[in-house]
Design a protein around this motif. Sequence first.
Motif, PDB file in Angstrom:
ATOM      1  N   LEU A 193      11.015 -19.804 -21.364  1.00  0.00           N
ATOM      2  CA  LEU A 193      12.367 -19.246 -21.237  1.00  0.00           C
ATOM      3  C   LEU A 193      13.448 -20.318 -21.327  1.00  0.00           C
ATOM      4  O   LEU A 193      14.595 -20.021 -21.694  1.00  0.00           O
ATOM      5  CB  LEU A 193      12.499 -18.436 -19.952  1.00  0.00           C
ATOM      6  N   LEU A 194      13.111 -21.571 -21.000  1.00  0.00           N
ATOM      7  CA  LEU A 194      14.101 -22.642 -21.089  1.00  0.00           C
ATOM      8  C   LEU A 194      14.518 -22.927 -22.531  1.00  0.00           C
ATOM      9  O   LEU A 194      15.554 -23.552 -22.767  1.00  0.00           O
ATOM     10  CB  LEU A 194      13.562 -23.923 -20.443  1.00  0.00           C
ATOM     11  N   ARG A 195      13.730 -22.455 -23.490  1.00  0.00           N
ATOM     12  CA  ARG A 195      14.071 -22.655 -24.899  1.00  0.00           C
ATOM     13  C   ARG A 195      14.746 -21.424 -25.500  1.00  0.00           C
ATOM     14  O   ARG A 195      14.758 -21.245 -26.718  1.00  0.00           O
ATOM     15  CB  ARG A 195      12.806 -23.017 -25.688  1.00  0.00           C
ATOM     16  N   PHE A 196      15.326 -20.595 -24.634  1.00  0.00           N
ATOM     17  CA  PHE A 196      15.911 -19.337 -25.114  1.00  0.00           C
ATOM     18  C   PHE A 196      17.007 -19.558 -26.143  1.00  0.00           C
ATOM     19  O   PHE A 196      17.232 -18.728 -27.027  1.00  0.00           O
ATOM     20  CB  PHE A 196      16.437 -18.518 -23.935  1.00  0.00           C
ATOM     21  N   GLN A 197      17.717 -20.686 -26.060  1.00  0.00           N
ATOM     22  CA  GLN A 197      18.838 -20.913 -26.980  1.00  0.00           C
ATOM     23  C   GLN A 197      18.400 -20.988 -28.433  1.00  0.00           C
ATOM     24  O   GLN A 197      19.174 -20.645 -29.330  1.00  0.00           O
ATOM     25  CB  GLN A 197      19.586 -22.185 -26.588  1.00  0.00           C
ATOM     26  N   SER A 198      17.165 -21.397 -28.663  1.00  0.00           N
ATOM     27  CA  SER A 198      16.681 -21.497 -30.040  1.00  0.00           C
ATOM     28  C   SER A 198      16.387 -20.133 -30.643  1.00  0.00           C
ATOM     29  O   SER A 198      16.102 -20.035 -31.838  1.00  0.00           O
ATOM     30  CB  SER A 198      15.430 -22.381 -30.099  1.00  0.00           C
ATOM     31  N   HIS A 199      16.468 -19.078 -29.834  1.00  0.00           N
ATOM     32  CA  HIS A 199      16.188 -17.719 -30.324  1.00  0.00           C
ATOM     33  C   HIS A 199      17.444 -16.844 -30.337  1.00  0.00           C
ATOM     34  O   HIS A 199      17.348 -15.628 -30.438  1.00  0.00           O
ATOM     35  CB  HIS A 199      15.101 -17.081 -29.456  1.00  0.00           C
ATOM     36  N   ILE A 200      18.611 -17.484 -30.237  1.00  0.00           N
ATOM     37  CA  ILE A 200      19.870 -16.754 -30.265  1.00  0.00           C
ATOM     38  C   ILE A 200      20.466 -16.834 -31.670  1.00  0.00           C
ATOM     39  O   ILE A 200      20.758 -17.921 -32.174  1.00  0.00           O
ATOM     40  CB  ILE A 200      20.872 -17.316 -29.242  1.00  0.00           C
ATOM     41  N   ALA A 201      20.634 -15.680 -32.299  1.00  0.00           N
ATOM     42  CA  ALA A 201      21.287 -15.623 -33.612  1.00  0.00           C
ATOM     43  C   ALA A 201      22.714 -15.088 -33.487  1.00  0.00           C
ATOM     44  O   ALA A 201      23.556 -15.369 -34.348  1.00  0.00           O
ATOM     45  CB  ALA A 201      20.481 -14.738 -34.567  1.00  0.00           C
ATOM     46  N   GLU A 202      22.990 -14.296 -32.447  1.00  0.00           N
ATOM     47  CA  GLU A 202      24.317 -13.737 -32.190  1.00  0.00           C
ATOM     48  C   GLU A 202      24.636 -13.922 -30.709  1.00  0.00           C
ATOM     49  O   GLU A 202      23.743 -13.991 -29.867  1.00  0.00           O
ATOM     50  CB  GLU A 202      24.351 -12.251 -32.531  1.00  0.00           C
ATOM     51  N   THR A 203      25.918 -13.973 -30.400  1.00  0.00           N
ATOM     52  CA  THR A 203      26.341 -14.159 -29.016  1.00  0.00           C
ATOM     53  C   THR A 203      25.877 -12.980 -28.155  1.00  0.00           C
ATOM     54  O   THR A 203      26.194 -11.828 -28.460  1.00  0.00           O
ATOM     55  CB  THR A 203      27.870 -14.272 -28.921  1.00  0.00           C
ATOM     56  N   PRO A 204      25.137 -13.253 -27.092  1.00  0.00           N
ATOM     57  CA  PRO A 204      24.674 -12.150 -26.236  1.00  0.00           C
ATOM     58  C   PRO A 204      25.776 -11.678 -25.298  1.00  0.00           C
ATOM     59  O   PRO A 204      26.633 -12.465 -24.879  1.00  0.00           O
ATOM     60  CB  PRO A 204      23.520 -12.783 -25.448  1.00  0.00           C
ATOM     61  N   SER A 205      25.749 -10.392 -24.960  1.00  0.00           N
ATOM     62  CA  SER A 205      26.675  -9.873 -23.955  1.00  0.00           C
ATOM     63  C   SER A 205      26.076  -9.971 -22.557  1.00  0.00           C
ATOM     64  O   SER A 205      26.807  -9.936 -21.564  1.00  0.00           O
ATOM     65  CB  SER A 205      27.042  -8.424 -24.258  1.00  0.00           C
ATOM     66  N   ALA A 206      24.761 -10.106 -22.485  1.00  0.00           N
ATOM     67  CA  ALA A 206      24.087 -10.211 -21.187  1.00  0.00           C
ATOM     68  C   ALA A 206      22.780 -10.974 -21.347  1.00  0.00           C
ATOM     69  O   ALA A 206      22.134 -10.917 -22.400  1.00  0.00           O
ATOM     70  CB  ALA A 206      23.823  -8.832 -20.593  1.00  0.00           C
ATOM     71  N   ILE A 207      22.424 -11.698 -20.297  1.00  0.00           N
ATOM     72  CA  ILE A 207      21.137 -12.390 -20.222  1.00  0.00           C
ATOM     73  C   ILE A 207      20.523 -12.031 -18.880  1.00  0.00           C
ATOM     74  O   ILE A 207      21.173 -12.112 -17.838  1.00  0.00           O
ATOM     75  CB  ILE A 207      21.297 -13.919 -20.351  1.00  0.00           C
ATOM     76  N   LEU A 208      19.255 -11.607 -18.911  1.00  0.00           N
ATOM     77  CA  LEU A 208      18.533 -11.222 -17.699  1.00  0.00           C
ATOM     78  C   LEU A 208      17.413 -12.210 -17.420  1.00  0.00           C
ATOM     79  O   LEU A 208      16.762 -12.708 -18.341  1.00  0.00           O
ATOM     80  CB  LEU A 208      17.933  -9.819 -17.858  1.00  0.00           C
ATOM     81  N   CYS A 209      17.192 -12.471 -16.134  1.00  0.00           N
ATOM     82  CA  CYS A 209      16.026 -13.244 -15.694  1.00  0.00           C
ATOM     83  C   CYS A 209      15.590 -12.604 -14.378  1.00  0.00           C
ATOM     84  O   CYS A 209      15.975 -13.040 -13.294  1.00  0.00           O
ATOM     85  CB  CYS A 209      16.391 -14.713 -15.517  1.00  0.00           C
ATOM     86  N   MET A 210      14.755 -11.573 -14.491  1.00  0.00           N
ATOM     87  CA  MET A 210      14.504 -10.695 -13.351  1.00  0.00           C
ATOM     88  C   MET A 210      13.026 -10.677 -12.957  1.00  0.00           C
ATOM     89  O   MET A 210      12.176 -11.262 -13.634  1.00  0.00           O
ATOM     90  CB  MET A 210      15.004  -9.289 -13.687  1.00  0.00           C
ATOM     91  N   GLY A 211      12.761 -10.017 -11.826  1.00  0.00           N
ATOM     92  CA  GLY A 211      11.378  -9.855 -11.396  1.00  0.00           C
ATOM     93  C   GLY A 211      10.755 -11.108 -10.819  1.00  0.00           C
ATOM     94  O   GLY A 211       9.550 -11.322 -10.966  1.00  0.00           O
ATOM     95  N   ASP A 212      11.551 -11.965 -10.173  1.00  0.00           N
ATOM     96  CA  ASP A 212      11.052 -13.196  -9.541  1.00  0.00           C
ATOM     97  C   ASP A 212      10.687 -14.271 -10.557  1.00  0.00           C
ATOM     98  O   ASP A 212      10.042 -15.263 -10.215  1.00  0.00           O
ATOM     99  CB  ASP A 212       9.850 -12.907  -8.633  1.00  0.00           C
ATOM    100  N   THR A 213      11.111 -14.087 -11.810  1.00  0.00           N
ATOM    101  CA  THR A 213      10.782 -15.065 -12.855  1.00  0.00           C
ATOM    102  C   THR A 213      11.358 -16.433 -12.554  1.00  0.00           C
ATOM    103  O   THR A 213      10.701 -17.463 -12.778  1.00  0.00           O
ATOM    104  CB  THR A 213      11.308 -14.560 -14.215  1.00  0.00           C
ATOM    105  N   ILE A 214      12.593 -16.494 -12.048  1.00  0.00           N
ATOM    106  CA  ILE A 214      13.263 -17.777 -11.889  1.00  0.00           C
ATOM    107  C   ILE A 214      12.535 -18.683 -10.898  1.00  0.00           C
ATOM    108  O   ILE A 214      12.607 -19.908 -10.988  1.00  0.00           O
ATOM    109  CB  ILE A 214      14.743 -17.578 -11.484  1.00  0.00           C
ATOM    110  N   THR A 215      11.782 -18.104  -9.949  1.00  0.00           N
ATOM    111  CA  THR A 215      11.025 -18.927  -8.993  1.00  0.00           C
ATOM    112  C   THR A 215       9.810 -19.584  -9.642  1.00  0.00           C
ATOM    113  O   THR A 215       9.151 -20.416  -9.019  1.00  0.00           O
ATOM    114  CB  THR A 215      10.566 -18.096  -7.784  1.00  0.00           C
TER     115      THR A 215
END
Length: 244
Positions: free
Chosen positions: A97-119
């Motif tokens: 998930l830390l490499r998410f920027q390499s998968h952005i082709a258009e400006t996102p309106s929202a980014i989610l990181c849910m379900g205890d993923t960030i821990t």
Amino acid sequence: MSSVAEHYERHLGPIYVWMSGGAETALLAGSAEIEALGLPAPRGAVVLDLGAGFGMHSIPLARRGARVTAIDTSVDLLRALTELRGDLPVRAVNDDLLRFQSHIAETPSAILCMGDTITHLPDLEVVEKLIERVSAELPPGGIFVVSFRDYSVPLTGEQRFIPVRSDETRVLTCFLEYEPDAVLVHNILHQRTLQGWQTRVSHYRKLRLFPGRLIDCLQSNGFKVRREAGMRGMLRLVAQRISS
């Protein structure tokens, strides 16, 4: 000790949909949570789902008309997502998930990181790096949603044994051990086979994130933060980008 990716590949990935109550139940719960969030995501909006799993939030978002990029390291969970999404506009990406920027082709309106993923991230410095990257990609008004379990106050005694799910063929129990900055999560799976009951045990480390510190980090990166109760006893932070 297994890494997060190894733990999911060898232990949780193959049973994760079952552990979540089954696909239909989990998607209904995910849909209810997306509805409660009220994201400013008009039809055709671009949304990133970091640690998307089998699509518990990605699929409901796509059903509402969003174009979703779902990122996860688990091949098993992304395979389940691909089967469940049908023709919906959900792009499954097998990556950190830390490499998410390499998968952005258009400006996102929202980014989610849910379900205890960030821990699952290795330390607070990396969490702060993720927040900085998210802030750099969202426009003013864009939303970043994080949900996680608050491990800041340790459970004690028998409270550390948490029954996750059971049926006639499986029993999954979680046991927690606390360190100053992390919690060791032991997953104990009893599974019925033709040879009788078998037991598999695996454990991995999660961060103990302190909500106040995470809120401070979000605010220092240009977000206005709303704190609220999330699903399954989690804490949810809804952060709106207010400055560039």
